[in-house]
Design a protein around this motif. Sequence first.
Motif, PDB file in Angstrom:
ATOM      1  N   UNK A 260       0.834  -1.205   0.000  1.00 14.82           N
ATOM      2  CA  UNK A 260       0.000   0.000   0.000  1.00 14.82           C
ATOM      3  C   UNK A 260       0.867   1.253   0.000  1.00 14.82           C
ATOM      4  N   UNK A 261       1.882   1.279   0.845  1.00 10.16           N
ATOM      5  CA  UNK A 261       2.762   2.442   0.929  1.00 10.16           C
ATOM      6  C   UNK A 261       3.502   2.665  -0.385  1.00 10.16           C
ATOM      7  N   UNK A 262       3.976   1.593  -1.003  1.00 10.52           N
ATOM      8  CA  UNK A 262       4.674   1.725  -2.285  1.00 10.52           C
ATOM      9  C   UNK A 262       3.738   2.265  -3.364  1.00 10.52           C
ATOM     10  N   UNK A 263       2.486   1.802  -3.368  1.00  8.24           N
ATOM     11  CA  UNK A 263       1.528   2.291  -4.357  1.00  8.24           C
ATOM     12  C   UNK A 263       1.260   3.783  -4.166  1.00  8.24           C
ATOM     13  N   UNK A 264       1.156   4.202  -2.923  1.00  4.21           N
ATOM     14  CA  UNK A 264       0.878   5.611  -2.646  1.00  4.21           C
ATOM     15  C   UNK A 264       2.070   6.499  -2.989  1.00  4.21           C
ATOM     16  N   UNK A 265       3.246   6.096  -2.559  1.00  8.12           N
ATOM     17  CA  UNK A 265       4.436   6.935  -2.708  1.00  8.12           C
ATOM     18  C   UNK A 265       4.933   6.983  -4.149  1.00  8.12           C
ATOM     19  N   UNK A 266       4.894   5.852  -4.866  1.00  5.37           N
ATOM     20  CA  UNK A 266       5.502   5.781  -6.189  1.00  5.37           C
ATOM     21  C   UNK A 266       4.499   5.906  -7.330  1.00  5.37           C
ATOM     22  N   UNK A 267       3.294   6.348  -7.036  1.00  2.12           N
ATOM     23  CA  UNK A 267       2.345   6.600  -8.115  1.00  2.12           C
ATOM     24  C   UNK A 267       2.867   7.727  -8.999  1.00  2.12           C
ATOM     25  N   UNK A 268       2.886   7.493 -10.305  1.00  5.70           N
ATOM     26  CA  UNK A 268       3.359   8.520 -11.239  1.00  5.70           C
ATOM     27  C   UNK A 268       2.265   9.568 -11.444  1.00  5.70           C
ATOM     28  N   UNK A 269       2.585  10.807 -11.137  1.00  7.09           N
ATOM     29  CA  UNK A 269       1.620  11.886 -11.285  1.00  7.09           C
ATOM     30  C   UNK A 269       2.350  13.200 -11.533  1.00  7.09           C
ATOM     31  N   UNK A 270       1.688  14.113 -12.195  1.00  8.31           N
ATOM     32  CA  UNK A 270       2.258  15.429 -12.450  1.00  8.31           C
ATOM     33  C   UNK A 270       1.953  16.415 -11.320  1.00  8.31           C
ATOM     34  N   UNK A 271       1.154  16.004 -10.393  1.00  7.39           N
ATOM     35  CA  UNK A 271       0.812  16.865  -9.264  1.00  7.39           C
ATOM     36  C   UNK A 271       2.003  16.969  -8.316  1.00  7.39           C
ATOM     37  N   UNK A 272       2.618  18.155  -8.237  1.00  4.67           N
ATOM     38  CA  UNK A 272       3.812  18.331  -7.427  1.00  4.67           C
ATOM     39  C   UNK A 272       3.518  18.176  -5.934  1.00  4.67           C
ATOM     40  N   UNK A 273       2.316  18.554  -5.546  1.00  5.75           N
ATOM     41  CA  UNK A 273       1.978  18.448  -4.128  1.00  5.75           C
ATOM     42  C   UNK A 273       1.614  17.038  -3.690  1.00  5.75           C
ATOM     43  N   UNK A 274       1.481  16.116  -4.657  1.00  7.96           N
ATOM     44  CA  UNK A 274       1.073  14.746  -4.318  1.00  7.96           C
ATOM     45  C   UNK A 274       2.110  14.052  -3.449  1.00  7.96           C
TER      46      UNK A 274
END
Length: 468
Positions: A260-274
């Motif tokens: 779960x932590x890996x999915x949350x942290x390493x999700x590819x997104x352009x949102x800088x605040x993510x």
Amino acid sequence: MWTRTYTNIAIIFTLLVVAFHIIIFPEYTMPLFVLLGGVATTFVFFVALWQYPQYWLTTQGFIRKLFIHSVFYRILGVIALYLLTLFFDPASLPFEIKAIDSVNYNTSGLLAAEAFQKGESVFKALSGFWKSESDYGFSIVIGFLYYLFGPYPLVIKIFNILIGSLIVIRVYQITRLVYDEDRARLAGILTMLMPPLIWFGGMALKETLLIFIIVNVAYLITKQVMVTGFKWMVMGFVIFQISITLYFRTIMAPLLLGSVLLQIVFLRTRNKGYRIIAVFISILLIYGSYLVVDRLGMLEGIEEMILASQDQFENELSNAAEAKGISYTAAIVAPLLMAGAMVTPFPSLLNFEEGQLGIYAHFYNEIIRNCLYFFVFCGLIRVIRRRRKGSVFMLSFAVGYILILAVSGISFQDRFQILVLPFLTVFMADGIHTNYPGRTRHWKIYLLFIFAAILMWNLFKLSNRGLL
């Protein structure tokens, strides 16, 4: 999709494997009823895998049809297990052949039901039966079912039929989030038809419910990071589900939390605040999980598990050697266990002692998986190359769990391997759906290696018992 040519290749491969072992070892041929039943199951599976996508590719009401057909196949699985036990081991009825764990769960469920009825502590009632709290979870579920509907083992199997069908729906939903509708439908069909899931779902064992918890966590967290955004009520429910896996199989909780932590942290997104939000939520998840585990009184048990795991690999190997009369060292076996962890278990096709009945009776489970794991590799290669958004949980859980099995020396145990099968089915669907030049030729080469591996595995078992 899956073509008629692939169905023919898979069926011919199955017939060649079975026929070769019968010709080479005629004195160890399994009973005709079991042999024909296994071959027929393989035939039905591959023909259905070819036919279903053609009719269901654009059908309306797909989820409803998927659930109804899943229930149907799982009912057939329960009936088949009853017939198999009736013919070959009637003393084990109403459980499966050579039932041990199912009987223990039934007994512990009766204790839990009695505790519910008297208003006593169910944990106290189970503490006198189980050595470890990791078996409490399913016993409590059985006890509650017995308390509501009466102490009938069939109730457990009906429960598993329904839960197993919900697993099929969840796999479809996860694949649709990560991939697309076509691959999602194929993944749902594969999970609906997959014989190992049907086989263990027909028994009074905890694996079906545990798989549902795992895929439900996967669905909720994938939906959170890809569609809806983080919702605290949902995240709290995720933490609760992860925590209760401590009462099913202790190692599941840290593995699920890490995925779960890996999915949350390493999700590819352009949102800088993510990234900042992801780290904050991860800290809350860890702290929340700690609080729940502490409230459940499981901290001491986790510490004991960590200490015990230091010698787990050597203990597993030495126990297996003592039970089977095998003489080997960890240094020799470890590379083999690691190398074969993904494609194992291999089918046992020889009837050389009475205790093998419950093993070779489901040889088709292993043959089907061995055939299809080529497409799992294709899917894994694609997901790693493309870094597909939302696949981190499935990939980290699958790889992490298989590595744990390999290091523990139990990767050849089908009952342990089955927990990761739904995620492998997702990658399998992508591998089947995505064609490339030379794939059929590569698959045939792969099947040649699998043929040799199956033969060597059965020779190995005969050699262990001095029958060669």
